[in-house]
Design a protein around this motif. Structure first.
Motif, PDB file in Angstrom:
ATOM      1  N   UNK A  43       0.822  -1.209   0.000  1.00 37.43           N
ATOM      2  CA  UNK A  43       0.000   0.000   0.000  1.00 37.43           C
ATOM      3  C   UNK A  43       0.851   1.252   0.000  1.00 37.43           C
ATOM      4  N   UNK A  44       0.550   2.193   0.894  1.00 39.31           N
ATOM      5  CA  UNK A  44       1.300   3.444   0.972  1.00 39.31           C
ATOM      6  C   UNK A  44       2.625   3.338   1.683  1.00 39.31           C
ATOM      7  N   UNK A  67       0.280  -4.850  -9.397  1.00 38.91           N
ATOM      8  CA  UNK A  67       1.493  -4.634 -10.199  1.00 38.91           C
ATOM      9  C   UNK A  67       1.771  -3.170 -10.498  1.00 38.91           C
ATOM     10  N   UNK A  68       0.725  -2.336 -10.607  1.00 40.88           N
ATOM     11  CA  UNK A  68       0.944  -0.920 -10.882  1.00 40.88           C
ATOM     12  C   UNK A  68       1.573  -0.228  -9.679  1.00 40.88           C
ATOM     13  N   UNK A  72       5.407   1.435  -9.483  1.00 37.34           N
ATOM     14  CA  UNK A  72       5.690   2.808  -9.061  1.00 37.34           C
ATOM     15  C   UNK A  72       6.849   2.843  -8.065  1.00 37.34           C
ATOM     16  N   UNK A  73       6.835   1.933  -7.103  1.00 39.47           N
ATOM     17  CA  UNK A  73       7.940   1.868  -6.139  1.00 39.47           C
ATOM     18  C   UNK A  73       9.259   1.552  -6.837  1.00 39.47           C
ATOM     19  N   UNK A 169       6.106  -8.044  -6.926  1.00 38.26           N
ATOM     20  CA  UNK A 169       4.698  -8.450  -6.955  1.00 38.26           C
ATOM     21  C   UNK A 169       4.633  -9.887  -6.471  1.00 38.26           C
ATOM     22  N   UNK A 170       3.955 -10.113  -5.360  1.00 40.26           N
ATOM     23  CA  UNK A 170       3.805 -11.492  -4.890  1.00 40.26           C
ATOM     24  C   UNK A 170       2.713 -11.569  -3.835  1.00 40.26           C
ATOM     25  N   UNK A 171       2.186 -12.763  -3.665  1.00 39.97           N
ATOM     26  CA  UNK A 171       1.143 -13.035  -2.689  1.00 39.97           C
ATOM     27  C   UNK A 171       1.711 -13.029  -1.278  1.00 39.97           C
TER      28      UNK A 171
END
Length: 276
Positions: A43-44, A67-68, A72-73, A169-171
């Motif tokens: 999140x933030x 993924x978006x 960004x990070x 990106x991962x669970x």
């Protein structure tokens, strides 16, 4: 001679459920010593930035299924000056027509996508991230007179902090492949279990977080605790969550609810903080 103010890294995105205003209530629950920090629902990133500023973190592992957001990070970490340059253009061009043009704009360029996300986040209604069934961002424009779309000094501070982080990106369940000792601290901030049908914030994404997911998350917390990993989780204060984590320590947190269609229902609400 002017003394330049030091800019410390902090969240660069508005994010529903962001924890910036709650961290003071979390302080007594943070471990005294944190070597490796993990945040599977990024999140933030408010907790990560707080710990970076106030603890000597060796490394951080930040992840999310969006993924978006992760892109960004990564772009800020690796190409912050290019992101800043694009955001300055968005700042210059901002208007109602430009907002809706950018909302419908698609590109395969990673840095353009990162700047687009930040621009939309700073100018959309309530900084809300919501997608339709096709994965398209569909939040209307917010009513801001002069939104600060580009904050170069903050983004550079964020980029510096992210140099210690692995970002993917991962669970959340993949945390079991990484955290395995008492030098590891994991903070979970999942989509909250809804207090009612109308408060189900998981509807803001294609990837809903259901009751079974909450149960799977609890099982992950149990496995991590058995390894000696330090864990902490935020969630809604409701009978289901309190019963699910009855073998953990549960603390009541007072939070402000800003997003509700009924203005009378905005204000202070109880949440829980779960630790071992």
């Amino acid at each position: 001679m002017l003394i330049q103010e030091t800019i410390y890294p902090k969240p660069f995105l508005k994010w529903a459920g962001g924890k910036t205003k709650l961290i003071q209530q979390y302080l007594s629950s943070f471990p005294n010593k944190i070597i490796n920090y993990y945040e599977p629902f990024l999140g933030g990133g408010a907790v990560f930035f707080y710990l970076y500023n106030n603890h000597s973190l060796n490394s951080a592992f930040l992840s999310d299924i969006n993924p978006e957001l992760v892109n960004a990070y990564l772009c800020i970490k690796n190409d912050v000056e290019v992101v800043i340059s694009l955001l300055k253009q968005h700042q210059k061009n901002h208007s109602r027509e430009y907002y809706y043009y950018m909302r419908s704009y698609t590109t395969d360029n990673f840095i353009e996508r990162a700047a687009r996300l930040i621009y939309l986040n700073k100018t959309c209604f309530n900084g809300l991230y919501r997608e339709n069934s096709k994965g398209e961002f569909n939040v209307p424009m917010g009513k801001y007179k002069n939104p600060q779309i580009c904050h170069p000094e903050l983004l550079r501070a964020v980029a510096n902090a992210l140099q210690i982080a692995q970002i993917e990106v991962r669970s959340f369940e993949t945390i079991l492949n990484y955290a395995n000792s008492n030098e590891d601290f994991v903070y979970f901030d999942p989509p909250y279990y809804p207090l009612s049908e109308t408060s189900n914030f998981t509807a803001y994404s294609r990837d809903a977080f259901h009751k079974d997911d909450q149960i799977r998350l609890k099982d992950v917390c149990v496995q991590l605790a058995q390894r000696g990993v330090k864990i902490m989780q935020s969630n809604s204060d409701c009978p289901f969550i309190r019963e699910l984590y009855r073998d953990f320590k549960i603390y009541e947190i007072k939070a402000s609810r800003a997003i509700n269609s009924n203005a009378a229902k905005r204000g202070k609400i109880s949440e829980v903080l779960i630790t071992i």
